[in-house]
Write an enzyme that holds these catalytic residues in place. Structure first.
Site, short mmCIF file in Angstrom:
data_model
loop_
_atom_site.label_atom_id
_atom_site.label_comp_id
_atom_site.label_asym_id
_atom_site.label_seq_id
_atom_site.Cartn_x
_atom_site.Cartn_y
_atom_site.Cartn_z
N LYS A 181 -33.28 0.99 -36.96
CA LYS A 181 -31.96 1.35 -37.44
C LYS A 181 -31.89 1.03 -38.92
O LYS A 181 -32.04 -0.11 -39.34
CB LYS A 181 -30.88 0.57 -36.67
CG LYS A 181 -29.48 0.86 -37.17
CD LYS A 181 -28.43 0.24 -36.29
CE LYS A 181 -27.05 0.48 -36.83
NZ LYS A 181 -26.02 -0.10 -35.96
N LYS A 234 -32.51 5.70 -35.88
CA LYS A 234 -31.15 6.02 -36.31
C LYS A 234 -31.04 5.81 -37.80
O LYS A 234 -31.50 4.78 -38.28
CB LYS A 234 -30.20 5.09 -35.56
CG LYS A 234 -28.77 5.19 -35.98
CD LYS A 234 -27.96 4.22 -35.18
CE LYS A 234 -26.53 4.30 -35.68
NZ LYS A 234 -25.71 3.28 -35.07
C1 PBG Z 1 -22.75 -0.85 -35.16
C2 PBG Z 1 -23.07 0.59 -34.98
C3 PBG Z 1 -22.95 1.54 -36.00
C4 PBG Z 1 -23.24 2.78 -35.43
C5 PBG Z 1 -23.54 2.56 -34.08
N1 PBG Z 1 -23.44 1.20 -33.82
C6 PBG Z 1 -22.52 1.39 -37.40
C7 PBG Z 1 -23.12 0.39 -38.27
O1 PBG Z 1 -24.23 -0.12 -38.04
O2 PBG Z 1 -22.45 0.05 -39.24
C8 PBG Z 1 -23.20 4.07 -36.20
C9 PBG Z 1 -23.04 5.32 -35.43
C10 PBG Z 1 -22.66 6.51 -36.24
O3 PBG Z 1 -22.55 6.49 -37.49
O4 PBG Z 1 -22.45 7.55 -35.61
N2 PBG Z 1 -23.43 -1.79 -34.48
#
Ligand code: PBG
Length: 308
Positions: A181, A234
């Site tokens: 991520k 992601k």
């Molecule tokens: C937070 C989380 C995020 C997303 C999924 N879980 C945002 C972040 O890390 O700030 C993002 C999903 C998206 O942008 O569609 N744990």
């Protein structure tokens, strides 16, 4: 002829749909930076889950938005046996037992700092956070979650969650780890949706450097060793090289998350008449499959299914 030799197919079996759930009843609110995407109160979210299942969607990924008054620096609201996430899992599993229910495991929606972990002196405490995430994952499993999906990027959390689940007898609960991520600017609309933007600094001390590729393989391999059943990349479109690397190197199924900013970009361009929404959408979704993803988590899933 083209049909006969096609290498990749896209079907209803490929998708999971994120669901944003809020307190209250009979509310359905459009997210301003995500046109045609909504936050639902639990009664309507349950109906929505049923509707999606009837359309052919195999799984949902649950996120909850709690009131600011519930937020603290310990994740207390995330652990309440009757918390919004806990009630949501039970209600949806009861209404649509065959729908795969996955849950987000991270502190940011519950954090007064908007961070994924416990904060001390402007730093994120990795191990103290893992202890809370472990309890959170167990609580989701107890409510009937099929998949727990830690999205926090703390080190060692997959092993801790796996051990806790095994100890409690939840041997069939799947861990889908957000392994690669990235600290991405594509999450903006999601943070609007959950009101979860970081209050100070950024997430670069725990999310990955956009510049790194080998690190993704290391992260994913470590998560598999720790007990992850599915690993995730992601965001999606800008990280197809990573999806392909993991598909080549890692033996468990790969999920890809096409995030909120990707959704918003296409919606905006289509609104202006600059892109053919549906054609570009299907092209992107096919590219995820071609890159090696088994599961595509996407806000476009319903529209894609209708076209497929
Ligand atoms: C937070 C989380 C995020 C997303 C999924 N879980 C945002 C972040 O890390 O700030 C993002 C999903 C998206 O942008 O569609 N744990």
């Amino acid at each position: 002829m083209r049909d006969l030799v096609r290498e990749t197919t896209l079907t209803a079996n490929d998708f999971m749909v994120p669901l944003f759930i809020v307190e209250g009843t009979k509310t359905k609110t459009e997210i301003p930076s995500m046109p045609d995407y909504f936050r639902f109160s639990l009664d309507l979210a349950t109906a929505e889950a049923k509707r999606l299942y009837d359309l052919g969607i195999k799984g949902v990924l649950l996120f909850v938005k709690v009131a600011d008054a519930e937020k603290d620096n310990t994740g207390l609201a995330a652990l309440k046996p009757d918390g919004l996430m806990q009630r949501s899992i039970r209600a949806i599993k009861q209404a649509v037992p065959e729908l795969v229910v996955a849950t987000d495991v991270a502190l940011d929606p519950f954090s007064s700092y908007g961070h994924d972990g416990i904060v001390k002196d402007n730093k994120i405490l990795n191990d103290a956070t893992v202890a809370v995430l472990t309890k959170m994952a167990l609580s989701h499993a107890e409510c009937g979650a099929d998949i727990v999906a830690p999205s926090d990027m703390m080190d060692g959390r997959v092993l801790a969650i796996r051990q806790e689940l095994e100890k409690a007898g939840y041997v069939n609960t799947v861990i889908m780890s957000y392994s690669a991520k990235y600290a991405s600017a594509f999450y903006g609309p999601f943070r609007d949706a959950l009101d979860s933007a970081p209050g100070f600094g950024d997430k670069k001390t725990y999310q990955m450097d956009v510049a790194n590729r080998k690190e993704a393989i290391i992260e994913a391999a470590r998560d598999v060793e720790e007990g992850a059943d599915i690993v995730m990349v992601k965001p999606g479109m800008a990280y197809l090289d990573i999806v392909r690397d993991l598909a080549n190197e890692i033996q468990v199924p790969i999920a890809v998350y096409q995030v909120s900013g990707e959704y918003a970009m296409l919606k905006a361009a289509a609104e202006k008449g600059w892109l053919d929404h549906d054609a570009v959408m299907l092209e992107q979704l096919m590219a995820f499959k071609r890159a090696g993803a088994s599961i595509i988590i996407s806000y476009h899933a319903e529209q894609a299914l209708k076209l497929l």
